[in-house]
Design a protein around this motif. Sequence first.
Motif, PDB file in Angstrom:
ATOM      1  N   HIS A  67       0.914  -1.108  -0.017  1.00 38.07           N
ATOM      2  CA  HIS A  67       0.060   0.068   0.053  1.00 38.07           C
ATOM      3  C   HIS A  67       0.828   1.323   0.099  1.00 38.07           C
ATOM      4  CE1 HIS A  67       0.830   0.106   4.296  1.00 38.07           C
ATOM      5  NE2 HIS A  67       0.282   1.092   4.214  1.00 38.07           N
ATOM      6  N   GLN A  68       2.167   1.103   0.398  1.00 33.95           N
ATOM      7  CA  GLN A  68       2.708   2.436   0.604  1.00 33.95           C
ATOM      8  C   GLN A  68       3.226   2.569  -0.923  1.00 33.95           C
ATOM      9  OE1 GLN A  68       5.990   1.297   3.151  1.00 33.95           O
ATOM     10  NE2 GLN A  68       5.010   1.667   4.982  1.00 33.95           N
ATOM     11  N   ILE A  69       3.799   1.742  -1.759  1.00 32.67           N
ATOM     12  CA  ILE A  69       4.090   1.634  -3.066  1.00 32.67           C
ATOM     13  C   ILE A  69       2.946   2.269  -3.922  1.00 32.67           C
ATOM     14  CG2 ILE A  69       4.765   0.713  -5.167  1.00 32.67           C
ATOM     15  CD1 ILE A  69       6.914   0.657  -2.954  1.00 32.67           C
ATOM     16  N   ALA A  70       1.665   1.966  -3.405  1.00 31.98           N
ATOM     17  CA  ALA A  70       0.362   2.304  -4.307  1.00 31.98           C
ATOM     18  C   ALA A  70       0.262   3.785  -3.936  1.00 31.98           C
ATOM     19  CB  ALA A  70      -0.735   1.415  -3.782  1.00 31.98           C
ATOM     20  N   GLN A  71       0.612   4.514  -2.908  1.00 33.84           N
ATOM     21  CA  GLN A  71       0.376   5.878  -2.587  1.00 33.84           C
ATOM     22  C   GLN A  71       1.444   6.748  -2.798  1.00 33.84           C
ATOM     23  OE1 GLN A  71      -0.675   5.243   1.513  1.00 33.84           O
ATOM     24  NE2 GLN A  71       1.256   5.650   2.162  1.00 33.84           N
ATOM     25  N   ALA A  72       2.465   6.225  -3.502  1.00 35.09           N
ATOM     26  CA  ALA A  72       3.668   7.206  -3.924  1.00 35.09           C
ATOM     27  C   ALA A  72       3.717   8.243  -4.484  1.00 35.09           C
ATOM     28  CB  ALA A  72       4.817   6.299  -4.374  1.00 35.09           C
TER      29      ALA A  72
END
Length: 464
Positions: free
Chosen positions: A232-237
């Motif tokens: 999810h951290q990559i998805a919100q970059a």
Amino acid sequence: MLTDRLAAVFHEPDCATNRAKSDTARKAGCRAKAPTPGAAAGGCAFDGAKIALQPIVDAAHVVHGPIACEGNNWDNRHAASSGPDLYRRGLTTDLSDLDVIHGGEKKLWRAIGEAVDTFDPPAVFVYQTCVPALVGDDIRAVCAVATEHHGRPVIPVEAPGFVGSKTLGNKLAGETLLEHVIGTREPETTTPTDIALIAEYNIVGELWQIAPLFERLGLRLLSCITGDARFHQIAQAHRARVSMVVCSQAMINVGRKMKERWGIPYFEGSFHGLRATSDALRNFARLLVARGAPADLIDRTEALITEQEARVWRRFAPLRDRLAGKRVLLYTGGHKSWAIVSTLQDMGMTVIGTSVRKATEDDKDRARALLGEEGTLFGAIPNAEMYRMLKEGEADIMLSGGRSQFVALKARRPWLDTNQERHHAYAGYEGFITLAERIALTLDAPVWDQVTRPAPWEDEEAPP
């Protein structure tokens, strides 16, 4: 089509190396030489894609191909996790001769289902290797149906080894994230100081040496692509305010496209060495203030840099005389080809030359400026020449990756690992001290005095 994605990567406009190529050379692709058949680790696009994405620690990583592809690749980097260990599980479809004849799509479907049922990951990455690409398995179609069936992203990573080098695989992994992941989730909150790191893989925990500096300055690391990352951290970059590309040769395309799509300015930098770390913090502060962060961030950054550099020099003082004037042959690549040069020079050491393999033109320019006329920029050094340089004493120690260690050891010269296989973290201010300590320990090891003495039967003055 894969050919379209390859063409886009080959023509990356922010890559200085690509810009300098002729049209003929650009069509040949992002590789200095063709991949070596049978050499997975370090030698193919699949390897590059896997090492770029595997540090997403809570996702399942399924390798669609013969088991040897996963076996050769599974742990060729010591990317560390602060929590989930799913990324450490070697998941593969283990294709056999019969699968080559009949196709492996059904086997892949079952493998995805087993990974979801067993581990319940937030996402599944499916890596295409040479064999299924050659026999025509449509992993993109299988992943699309699996996404609907399992209610979570099942992402095709189309980077079979034969299309190019490890560096090309890094870029294709970045394209996969841009197509399927980045921008698919919104963060619960945003701040004026949200930042992202690109092509930072948390090798032996190096990210954790930098994160406290961000916390001291009030910067929130919204996304690290991909070290110690959660899906999810990559998805919100895409909601970061500023990003930094750590290894430009690997993922400059991600930095550029995030800037074009979401207006996120980026800069190229490194956390290896005092000067590089301080410059990176300054660049973050400058760009964030330009985008609305509190104006005092620049002054607070300078205060932190002054404090940290003073602390480092106090701790380094006992090592200064042990390292001063020692000559180093640096055989690495990428951003380390210049960042470690500045680090060694800050220690009072002399770098006789540095390899610029896998380095961008900007990396080469920085290395050339640091070395001046006294040092040399190398490409690939033949083992015989490397052996001669060490045997004849042109360098007191060599810093390189594991594959060249035996040349140094055969020449009976000190050697220290600075590549991804190493067991010590050298990033940031703390990493400067760690590297200095490791170099001093290596140089002062009593074994070098012993192995360079003449053997008893070679000593002319020995009694008969």
